[in-house]
Design a protein around this motif. Structure first.
Motif, PDB file in Angstrom:
ATOM      1  N   ALA A 151       0.830  -1.213   0.000  1.00  0.00           N
ATOM      2  CA  ALA A 151       0.000   0.000   0.000  1.00  0.00           C
ATOM      3  C   ALA A 151       0.861   1.258   0.000  1.00  0.00           C
ATOM      4  N   HIS A 204       2.324   1.653  -3.500  1.00  0.00           N
ATOM      5  CA  HIS A 204       1.278   2.074  -4.434  1.00  0.00           C
ATOM      6  C   HIS A 204       0.933   3.553  -4.232  1.00  0.00           C
ATOM      7  N   ALA A 205       0.765   3.955  -2.975  1.00  0.00           N
ATOM      8  CA  ALA A 205       0.431   5.352  -2.682  1.00  0.00           C
ATOM      9  C   ALA A 205       1.551   6.283  -3.129  1.00  0.00           C
ATOM     10  N   SER A 259       1.481   6.479  -6.889  1.00  0.00           N
ATOM     11  CA  SER A 259       0.303   7.203  -7.365  1.00  0.00           C
ATOM     12  C   SER A 259       0.451   8.702  -7.200  1.00  0.00           C
ATOM     13  N   ILE A 300      -5.639  11.371  -9.524  1.00  0.00           N
ATOM     14  CA  ILE A 300      -6.491  10.647  -8.571  1.00  0.00           C
ATOM     15  C   ILE A 300      -7.735  11.480  -8.311  1.00  0.00           C
ATOM     16  N   SER A 307     -12.481   9.705  -4.716  1.00  0.00           N
ATOM     17  CA  SER A 307     -12.196   8.275  -4.694  1.00  0.00           C
ATOM     18  C   SER A 307     -11.885   7.801  -3.282  1.00  0.00           C
ATOM     19  N   VAL A 346      -9.653   5.867  -2.605  1.00  0.00           N
ATOM     20  CA  VAL A 346      -8.195   5.776  -2.532  1.00  0.00           C
ATOM     21  C   VAL A 346      -7.629   6.947  -1.727  1.00  0.00           C
ATOM     22  N   GLU A 380      -8.118   6.197   1.887  1.00  0.00           N
ATOM     23  CA  GLU A 380      -7.223   5.111   2.290  1.00  0.00           C
ATOM     24  C   GLU A 380      -5.790   5.620   2.463  1.00  0.00           C
TER      25      GLU A 380
END
Length: 126
Positions: A21, A24-25, A28, A85, A89, A91, A94
């Motif tokens: 995570a 990924h963050a 992103s 992003i 979302s 996301v 999160e």
């Protein structure tokens, strides 16, 4: 010289549990440069016990990236992907929760290390 393993802390456990995570963050929001920084942090953290130097600085920088609102930065390290992003979302929420948990655990571990004899004039300032 010798590689001396350190006792895993809550921070070590959190980062290990959330490594995908976090990567990924970071990607992103910050693109490949930040993905590489997080991967380097994941490689170094198990070998490094102190949060007062480089590791602490990297965690602080990662937290700043994860909590940035617009993905821009004064540096040219690639923090531009957040615009892709959708702010609505899940996301975004999160990443926010992940950043908050990371920061709370880091601050607690950092304070513990300072109490055990760390030098407050060294490394990060929280």
């Amino acid at each position: 010289m010798f590689e001396i393993p350190t006792e895993p802390t809550r921070l070590h456990q959190f980062i290990e549990e959330h490594s995908i995570a976090l990567q990924h963050a970071a990607f992103s929001i910050g693109g490949r440069p930040w993905l590489r920084r997080v991967q380097q942090l994941l490689d170094v953290l198990p070998k490094e016990g102190s949060l007062l130097g480089h590791i602490g600085n990297e965690i602080t920088a990662l937290h700043e990236l994860l909590t940035s609102k617009n993905g821009t930065s004064n540096s040219s390290d690639g923090t531009r992907h957040i615009s892709s992003i959708d702010p609505k979302s899940s996301v975004v929420e999160e990443i926010s929760v992940l950043a908050d948990e990371l920061w709370q655990i880091f601050q607690a571990e950092h304070a513990t290390q300072l109490e055990r004899g760390g030098n407050a004039g060294e490394g990060v300032y929280v």
